[in-house]
Design a protein around this motif. Structure first.
Motif, short mmCIF file in Angstrom:
data_model
loop_
_atom_site.label_atom_id
_atom_site.label_comp_id
_atom_site.label_asym_id
_atom_site.label_seq_id
_atom_site.Cartn_x
_atom_site.Cartn_y
_atom_site.Cartn_z
N ALA A 15 17.90 -13.79 -28.35
CA ALA A 15 18.14 -12.41 -27.93
C ALA A 15 17.78 -11.44 -29.03
O ALA A 15 17.22 -10.37 -28.80
CB ALA A 15 19.60 -12.24 -27.51
N SER A 16 18.10 -11.83 -30.29
CA SER A 16 17.79 -10.98 -31.43
C SER A 16 16.28 -10.83 -31.60
O SER A 16 15.77 -9.74 -31.85
CB SER A 16 18.41 -11.55 -32.70
N ILE A 17 15.57 -11.97 -31.47
CA ILE A 17 14.11 -11.93 -31.60
C ILE A 17 13.50 -11.05 -30.51
O ILE A 17 12.62 -10.23 -30.75
CB ILE A 17 13.53 -13.36 -31.52
N SER A 18 14.02 -11.22 -29.26
CA SER A 18 13.50 -10.44 -28.13
C SER A 18 13.73 -8.95 -28.34
O SER A 18 12.88 -8.13 -28.06
CB SER A 18 14.15 -10.90 -26.83
N ALA A 19 14.92 -8.61 -28.87
CA ALA A 19 15.26 -7.20 -29.06
C ALA A 19 14.39 -6.57 -30.12
O ALA A 19 14.07 -5.38 -30.05
CB ALA A 19 16.73 -7.07 -29.44
N SER A 20 13.97 -7.37 -31.15
CA SER A 20 13.19 -6.81 -32.23
C SER A 20 11.69 -6.88 -31.98
O SER A 20 10.92 -6.23 -32.67
CB SER A 20 13.51 -7.54 -33.53
N ALA A 25 4.38 -4.29 -22.86
CA ALA A 25 3.69 -3.33 -22.00
C ALA A 25 3.99 -1.93 -22.50
O ALA A 25 5.06 -1.66 -23.05
CB ALA A 25 4.12 -3.49 -20.55
N ASP A 26 3.02 -1.04 -22.32
CA ASP A 26 3.26 0.36 -22.66
C ASP A 26 4.00 1.08 -21.54
O ASP A 26 4.81 1.97 -21.79
CB ASP A 26 1.93 1.07 -22.92
N GLY A 44 6.91 -3.91 -5.56
CA GLY A 44 6.86 -4.58 -6.85
C GLY A 44 6.55 -3.64 -7.99
O GLY A 44 6.74 -2.42 -7.89
N ASP A 45 6.05 -4.24 -9.07
CA ASP A 45 5.85 -3.52 -10.33
C ASP A 45 4.41 -3.68 -10.82
O ASP A 45 3.75 -4.69 -10.54
CB ASP A 45 6.78 -4.06 -11.42
N VAL A 46 3.96 -2.69 -11.57
CA VAL A 46 2.66 -2.74 -12.24
C VAL A 46 2.89 -2.48 -13.72
O VAL A 46 3.47 -1.45 -14.09
CB VAL A 46 1.68 -1.70 -11.67
N ALA A 47 2.45 -3.43 -14.56
CA ALA A 47 2.61 -3.29 -16.00
C ALA A 47 1.26 -2.96 -16.63
O ALA A 47 0.24 -3.58 -16.29
CB ALA A 47 3.18 -4.57 -16.61
N ILE A 48 1.27 -2.03 -17.59
CA ILE A 48 0.04 -1.54 -18.20
C ILE A 48 0.19 -1.57 -19.71
O ILE A 48 1.24 -1.19 -20.26
CB ILE A 48 -0.24 -0.09 -17.73
N LYS A 49 -0.85 -2.05 -20.37
CA LYS A 49 -0.89 -2.03 -21.83
C LYS A 49 -2.27 -1.56 -22.25
O LYS A 49 -3.28 -2.11 -21.82
CB LYS A 49 -0.59 -3.40 -22.42
N GLY A 50 -2.30 -0.53 -23.09
CA GLY A 50 -3.59 0.03 -23.45
C GLY A 50 -4.27 0.60 -22.22
O GLY A 50 -3.67 1.31 -21.42
N ALA A 61 9.05 -8.87 -15.62
CA ALA A 61 10.22 -9.07 -16.48
C ALA A 61 10.01 -8.57 -17.90
O ALA A 61 10.95 -8.46 -18.67
CB ALA A 61 10.59 -10.56 -16.50
N ARG A 62 8.77 -8.30 -18.25
CA ARG A 62 8.48 -7.94 -19.64
C ARG A 62 9.06 -6.57 -20.01
O ARG A 62 9.33 -5.73 -19.14
CB ARG A 62 6.97 -7.97 -19.90
N ALA A 63 9.22 -6.35 -21.31
CA ALA A 63 9.72 -5.07 -21.81
C ALA A 63 8.58 -4.07 -21.87
O ALA A 63 7.41 -4.43 -21.98
CB ALA A 63 10.33 -5.26 -23.21
N ALA A 64 8.94 -2.78 -21.79
CA ALA A 64 7.93 -1.73 -21.83
C ALA A 64 8.46 -0.54 -22.60
O ALA A 64 9.67 -0.28 -22.66
CB ALA A 64 7.54 -1.31 -20.42
N THR A 65 7.53 0.20 -23.20
CA THR A 65 7.90 1.42 -23.91
C THR A 65 8.47 2.45 -22.95
O THR A 65 9.40 3.19 -23.28
CB THR A 65 6.67 2.00 -24.63
N ARG A 66 7.91 2.50 -21.74
CA ARG A 66 8.39 3.45 -20.74
C ARG A 66 8.35 2.81 -19.36
O ARG A 66 7.41 2.06 -19.04
CB ARG A 66 7.54 4.72 -20.74
#
Length: 520
Positions: A15-20, A25-26, A44-50, A61-66
């Motif tokens: 959990a600590s590694i995941s949090a840091s 995704a952006d 559903g969801d659409v994830a974008i990076k760059g 399920a991934r984390a995103a900046t926004r």
């Protein structure tokens, strides 16, 4: 240490590694109804990076900046417009013009320019412009038969010499090698209308050799010269003889003489496609076309030699009767003076009938007086809804705007197609409208990585409210922005956020890449 204790410590560590860890995704568009461009819709969801999409699934399920909440919204590939006249805007010195806000607020993220034979010869300059003058949308460009013919032959009504034909072929080849997507023609318009089919074939073949496309405002959409069906036959013959995919721009049956001919046009194209030819079309969702007063009314013979020669014919008493008779016939074909709304200049928002009444003269005299001052745009109400619907239902007909000043199609075509032909009239399903406004166009013209929502694709995305998405532009007020688009991404950058333009210019020029060995 017992196993439970070890498991607890491992869980805390993970959990600590995941949090840091940095987000993978952006941006995530969460919970919208997704139309991928090729699959049945799902929530559903659409994830974008760059600048790319990294995941499209029922749950990312991934984390995103926004994260943007898209519940209740439609999430679709950014729309692609294959026929516009936005070249001056995209290469303008004005950064605000280059954003193309009237397209972004409809969800259009890519456009073609250089249509109707008006594309530049120096294609490299047009494409390179985006490097130093950022643009709001992506764009590809044609080189234009009209531009090329005018440079080599001028405005004369004659065939090229063998040397001139070779010169024009070389210009097409050069433009293709600079990145043109193909050759466009506007065979209805002088001086392109002075060409014969074999001349067009010779130039189109140069584009075909280099993997390009032939795009045409066909020789006659009405009954002005050869007639609508013969013009379609010519398009098919050019595709066959030049060995090139051919596209009928803004397909229509224009005017009282040909209304009702959509089924016959469709049958001809369907037959050519069944025979193995690559023929497609696009269409704007309006019953009124847009052109100029000269193109709408003045016969081609009177345009031979350009504007100066045309004006001289107005003053020649030996030609005046013939000229007025032919102009009256062209006006009849378009439904009469009440069906011609002037969209530019001093007479803007008045029909030709109203101008004639105000000046106490007849409609042809009024038209000639207007043309002496300039050549204003006119909106011509000349199509039937039955023909529009028949063309729209064909799986090879995509959405375009033919965006040109003075007509509401610049600001509202894609929104109108949804509001009128999906919601109100049920001509198309929402899925059909979206795919014919995005993936069909991208796949037809080889825009790799665009037109679809899938991992690895460029992040050109529109999110709109299905309850509000609609045009506000009208024939009298053509510059009102559409409403209902909440989010637009162009190459992963937010161009519309929360329904408002961000001012960020993330568009790119999209050069065509000819096959190896076809260019120096």
């Amino acid at each position: 240490m017992n196993i439970g204790r070890i498991g607890l410590l491992v869980g805390v560590a993970l959990a600590s590694i995941s949090a840091s860890a940095p987000p993978s995704a952006d941006l995530i568009l969460r919970g919208g109804t997704i139309y991928t461009g090729s699959d049945a819709p799902f929530v559903g969801d659409v994830a974008i990076k760059g600048d790319h999409i990294v995941e499209v699934s029922p749950h990312v399920a991934r984390a995103a900046t926004r994260v943007i909440d898209a519940h209740g919204m439609i999430v679709a590939p950014g729309f692609i417009d294959p026929h516009t006249h936005m070249g001056d805007d995209l290469t303008s010195d004005d950064p605000a013009r280059r954003l193309i806000p009237m397209f972004l607020t409809q969800g259009v993220t890519t456009a073609f320019i250089g249509n109707d034979g008006g594309g530049e010869i120096d294609v490299g300059r047009v494409l390179d412009s985006a490097r130093t003058r950022p643009v709001g949308i992506n764009y590809a460009t044609y080189t234009g038969f009209g531009t090329i013919r005018q440079r080599v032959i001028g405005e004369a009504k004659r065939a090229p010499t063998p040397q001139e034909l070779a010169q024009m072929q070389a210009l097409v080849a050069s433009a293709m090698c600079q990145g043109a997507i193909g050759l466009s023609t506007g065979l209805f318009y002088a001086p392109q209308s002075f060409s014969k089919t074999d001349e067009v074939v010779a130039l189109a073949a140069e584009a075909g050799k280099r993997g390009g496309f032939y795009d045409s405002h066909i020789r006659d959409e009405s009954s002005y010269t050869v007639g609508l069906l013969a013009a379609i036959d010519e398009e098919i013959e050019i595709a066959r003889a030049a060995h090139i995919p051919a596209h009928v721009s803004h397909i229509k049956a224009l005017g009282v003489d040909v209304q009702g001919q959509a089924p016959a046009v469709i049958a001809r194209i369907a037959g050519a496609r069944a025979a193995g030819l690559d023929i497609t079309a696009s269409q704007y969702p309006w019953s009124a076309s847009g052109s100029s007063m000269v193109a709408s009314l003045v016969p081609l013979w009177a345009q031979d030699g350009g504007r100066k020669a045309m004006l001289a014919r107005f003053d020649d008493p030996t030609q005046a009767t013939r000229l007025r008779t032919d102009m009256a016939e062209n006006m009849r074909k378009r439904g009469g003076p009440t069906k011609l709304l002037i969209s530019e200049g001093a007479e803007r928002n008045r029909t030709l009938a109203e101008v004639a009444a105000a000046t106490k003269t007849d409609p042809i005299s009024a038209a000639i007086a207007v043309i002496r001052v300039g050549d204003p745009g006119v909106i011509s109400f000349n199509q039937s809804e039955a023909d529009i619907a028949a063309f729209m239902r064909q799986p090879w007909v995509m959405t375009d705007s033919d965006a040109s000043p003075g007509h509401p199609r610049v600001y509202g075509s894609f929104a109108r197609k949804y509001a009128k032909y999906v919601v109100a009239d049920h001509v198309l399903t929402l899925r059909e409208m979206i795919e014919r406004s995005s993936s069909l166009t991208a796949d037809t013209f080889g825009l790799t990585g665009r037109g679809h929502l899938k991992a690895g694709a460029f992040a050109d995305v529109v999110v709109f409210d299905p309850r509000r998405y609609a045009p506000r532009a009208t024939y009298q007020q053509p510059t009102e922005l559409a409403v209902g688009v909440q989010t637009v991404l162009v190459n992963g950058v937010l161009a519309v956020d929360g329904g408002k333009l961000t001012g960020r210019a993330a568009g790119r020029a999209l050069p065509h890449r000819p096959p190896t060995g076809t260019c120096p």
